[in-house]
Scaffold this active site. Structure first.
Site, PDB file in Angstrom:
ATOM      1  N   HIS A  51     -29.920  80.714  11.580  1.00 32.43           N
ATOM      2  CA  HIS A  51     -28.896  79.887  10.919  1.00 32.43           C
ATOM      3  C   HIS A  51     -28.339  80.617   9.693  1.00 32.43           C
ATOM      4  O   HIS A  51     -27.116  80.741   9.521  1.00 32.43           O
ATOM      5  CB  HIS A  51     -29.540  78.557  10.524  1.00 32.43           C
ATOM      6  CG  HIS A  51     -28.683  77.660   9.698  1.00 32.43           C
ATOM      7  ND1 HIS A  51     -28.261  76.416  10.137  1.00 32.43           N
ATOM      8  CD2 HIS A  51     -28.169  77.786   8.443  1.00 32.43           C
ATOM      9  CE1 HIS A  51     -27.518  75.848   9.198  1.00 32.43           C
ATOM     10  NE2 HIS A  51     -27.472  76.653   8.153  1.00 32.43           N
ATOM     11  N   GLU A  52     -29.250  81.116   8.848  1.00 36.12           N
ATOM     12  CA  GLU A  52     -28.822  81.795   7.621  1.00 36.12           C
ATOM     13  C   GLU A  52     -28.165  83.140   7.924  1.00 36.12           C
ATOM     14  O   GLU A  52     -27.220  83.544   7.242  1.00 36.12           O
ATOM     15  CB  GLU A  52     -30.021  81.991   6.689  1.00 36.12           C
ATOM     16  CG  GLU A  52     -30.655  80.701   6.199  1.00 36.12           C
ATOM     17  CD  GLU A  52     -29.692  79.818   5.436  1.00 36.12           C
ATOM     18  OE1 GLU A  52     -28.806  80.351   4.739  1.00 36.12           O
ATOM     19  OE2 GLU A  52     -29.800  78.581   5.544  1.00 36.12           O
ATOM     20  N   HIS A  55     -24.533  82.782   8.558  1.00 36.00           N
ATOM     21  CA  HIS A  55     -23.761  82.719   7.311  1.00 36.00           C
ATOM     22  C   HIS A  55     -23.529  84.130   6.768  1.00 36.00           C
ATOM     23  O   HIS A  55     -22.416  84.486   6.363  1.00 36.00           O
ATOM     24  CB  HIS A  55     -24.520  81.911   6.251  1.00 36.00           C
ATOM     25  CG  HIS A  55     -24.535  80.436   6.471  1.00 36.00           C
ATOM     26  ND1 HIS A  55     -23.397  79.700   6.694  1.00 36.00           N
ATOM     27  CD2 HIS A  55     -25.570  79.544   6.473  1.00 36.00           C
ATOM     28  CE1 HIS A  55     -23.718  78.421   6.835  1.00 36.00           C
ATOM     29  NE2 HIS A  55     -25.034  78.299   6.721  1.00 36.00           N
TER      30      HIS A  55
END
Length: 355
Positions: A51-52, A55
């Site tokens: 998820h990170e 980003h």
């Protein structure tokens, strides 16, 4: 990538919470059921890392440096340098994280139907549920959640005002924090389930996290609103250039005649070599100044002490934060000395911009 010590605490909690489910599927494991729980926690946080990383990948795609990815007890955080230049970039960088979690959750849910029963199916089951939940909750419109950044981007795009977008999303985060605090009442009165001590503890921790994160984002927005006032050219002090070996008294006289507020020393090659420290100059007795070279009170131009005269705003703040000093040399595009920037003048301009 960094892993905070709080992660190990939450990993232990996850291991304890999933142990009964593991025991149900594979009876008789004994202490190994907790080991299996830790393995599940690692798998879960690998999905958080994904998820990170999404980003970070999108931020780098738009040219923003990513300094770190940290995993902590509430998930993860990606440290991205600088503010998004457009509302569209803010939207894309923010939304890609929750979309990644939803995709991982959907893939795990599809896999659940084909994997054999047992520990693997339990792990896939937990992975699907956790990622779908993370993806949905992260889209809640309030900072510091990704959904808050999406709301900020939408308001920014609609109004053309990034500051307004941040403030709206910040208040969204604060309202959500208050709503979370009311969850035990909803759980008791509507669902008919008496809240436990853990329920109260969890809502307090989550509410504090959201309120603090939203407040910090709003404060940073107020700070960034002042940054346009920080323009190096406007704040620069006029300077005179003198040879390194010139007596200090003579250098001071030349500066006074030119009504300059700073002195820059030149090396044998004629290039700037140092900036006279105002504090060191004032500490040198007047009777000694004719006998000491100006270079004795000058700080050598180390990396980071020479800046472009056109630097301003957030870029200026990052530059002086990266290399702390009292004075910086400002150079024009052709390498000519434009002047000297004092952090005292920068601080004063920042304070005045607040009023």
């Amino acid at each position: 990538m960094l892993v905070s010590t709080s992660w190990f605490f939450i990993a232990a909690i996850i291991a304890v919470l999933v142990a009964p489910r593991i025991e149900q599927v594979e009876p008789g494991l004994g202490v190994w059921k907790y080991v299996a729980g830790v393995v599940f926690a690692v798998m879960l946080y690998l999905s958080v890392l994904l998820h990170e990383a999404s980003h970070a990948h999108m931020a780098r795609h738009y040219g923003y440096p990513v300094t770190s990815i940290t995993l902590h007890f509430l998930g993860g955080m990606t440290a991205i340098e600088g503010e998004s230049r457009t509302a569209r970039q803010e939207l894309v960088i923010a939304v890609v994280g929750p979309l990644t979690s939803l995709l991982v959750g959907a893939a795990a849910l599809a896999a659940w139907f084909v994997v054999p029963e047992g520990l693997l199916q339990v792990a896939i089951e937990g992975l699907a549920g956790a990622n779908l939940l993370v993806g949905v909750l992260n889209l809640v419109p309030g900072l510091p959640l990704d959904g808050g950044r999406v709301l900020k981007a939408v308001v920014w795009g609609a109004t053309g005002n990034m500051h307004r977008g941040t403030m709206v999303a910040g208040w969204g985060g604060r309202i959500i924090a208050l709503l979370i605090l009311s969850w035990p009442l909803f759980q008791n009165d509507v669902l008919g389930v008496p809240p436990s001590f853990v329920d109260y503890l969890l809502v307090v921790v989550l509410a504090l996290f959201l309120w603090a994160g939203a407040s910090a984002s709003m404060h940073q927005a107020q700070v960034r609103r002042r940054l346009p006032a920080l323009d190096a050219r406007r704040l620069a002090r006029r300077s005179v250039t003198v040879a390194e070996g010139l007596p200090l008294a003579q250098a001071v006289r030349l500066a006074q005649e030119a009504q300059a507020g700073s002195i820059v020393t030149l090396g044998p090659d004629g290039r700037p070599s140092g900036i006279v420290s105002e504090a060191a100059l004032l500490a040198t007795p007047v009777e000694r100044r004719p006998w000491v070279p100006v270079s004795s009170v000058a700080r050598s131009l180390e990396d980071g002490l020479a800046l472009s005269a056109g630097i301003a705003g957030e870029e200026l703040v990052r530059a002086i934060s990266h290399t702390p000093a009292q004075e910086y040399l400002l150079l024009d595009a052709d390498g000519a000395v434009y002047g000297v920037l004092s952090t005292v003048d920068v601080d004063r301009a920042f304070r005045e911009a607040a009023h």
